[in-house]
Design a protein around this motif. Structure first.
Motif, PDB file in Angstrom:
ATOM      1  N   VAL A  13      -0.213   0.368   0.615  1.00  0.00           N
ATOM      2  CA  VAL A  13       1.010   0.227   1.417  1.00  0.00           C
ATOM      3  C   VAL A  13       0.640  -0.062   2.869  1.00  0.00           C
ATOM      4  O   VAL A  13       1.239  -0.929   3.515  1.00  0.00           O
ATOM      5  CB  VAL A  13       1.899   1.487   1.302  1.00  0.00           C
ATOM      6  CG1 VAL A  13       3.084   1.399   2.259  1.00  0.00           C
ATOM      7  CG2 VAL A  13       2.371   1.673  -0.135  1.00  0.00           C
ATOM      8  N   LYS A 105      11.973   1.574  -0.317  1.00  0.00           N
ATOM      9  CA  LYS A 105      10.981   0.714  -0.951  1.00  0.00           C
ATOM     10  C   LYS A 105      11.486   0.319  -2.329  1.00  0.00           C
ATOM     11  O   LYS A 105      12.095   1.156  -2.997  1.00  0.00           O
ATOM     12  CB  LYS A 105       9.648   1.448  -1.101  1.00  0.00           C
ATOM     13  CG  LYS A 105       8.987   1.845   0.190  1.00  0.00           C
ATOM     14  CD  LYS A 105       7.745   2.663  -0.120  1.00  0.00           C
ATOM     15  CE  LYS A 105       7.127   3.268   1.108  1.00  0.00           C
ATOM     16  NZ  LYS A 105       6.017   4.172   0.781  1.00  0.00           N
ATOM     17  N   PRO A 106      11.270  -0.866  -2.796  1.00  0.00           N
ATOM     18  CA  PRO A 106      10.658  -1.975  -2.069  1.00  0.00           C
ATOM     19  C   PRO A 106      11.658  -2.568  -1.078  1.00  0.00           C
ATOM     20  O   PRO A 106      12.862  -2.547  -1.323  1.00  0.00           O
ATOM     21  CB  PRO A 106      10.302  -2.981  -3.167  1.00  0.00           C
ATOM     22  CG  PRO A 106      11.309  -2.722  -4.240  1.00  0.00           C
ATOM     23  CD  PRO A 106      11.622  -1.248  -4.173  1.00  0.00           C
TER      24      PRO A 106
END
Length: 130
Positions: A13, A105-106
């Motif tokens: 990430v 996220k995403p």
């Protein structure tokens, strides 16, 4: 040049965010957890912090944000929370901790970059922005 601190316990990430932010002209710093984020933020005074909500250790993202926003040396840093938890409760918790923005996220890299640019724009240009 504006400085952004990326805080996430997952290396993939952090790498993705670094690649996304390389489209802008930012100095990028990284931290793996809340404690490391506090140390780096107090030393480097980043303009913006991208903070994961869920992190191992004593400090999750919301608690780290509360500490940053109450510390005179770091309270001016903008904080955008990133989380895999969607929904209004997660957003309310992040904003209640003092976050200036929230992304589940995403997320769209373009939307994230636009939010960062909005938050880092001079104050006279961001008044009234949502």
């Amino acid at each position: 040049m504006k400085t952004i601190l990326v805080v996430d316990d997952r290396p993939e990430v952090r790498e993705l965010l670094q690649k996304t932010l390389s489209r802008g002209r930012y100095q990028i710093l990284c931290a793996e957890n809340g404690q490391q984020a506090l140390s780096i933020a107090r030393e480097s005074h980043p303009d913006l912090i991208l903070m994961d909500v869920m992190m191992p250790g004593a400090l999750n993202g919301n608690e780290t944000t509360r500490i940053l926003k109450s510390d005179p040396t770091t309270k001016r840093s903008k904080v955008v929370m990133l989380t895999g938890r969607a929904g209004t409760q997660a957003m309310d918790e992040a904003l209640g901790a003092g976050a200036d923005g929230f992304f589940a996220k995403p997320f769209s890299p373009l939307e994230l970059l636009l939010k960062i640019e909005e938050l880092l724009a001079p104050a006279s240009h961001t008044r009234g922005a949502t």
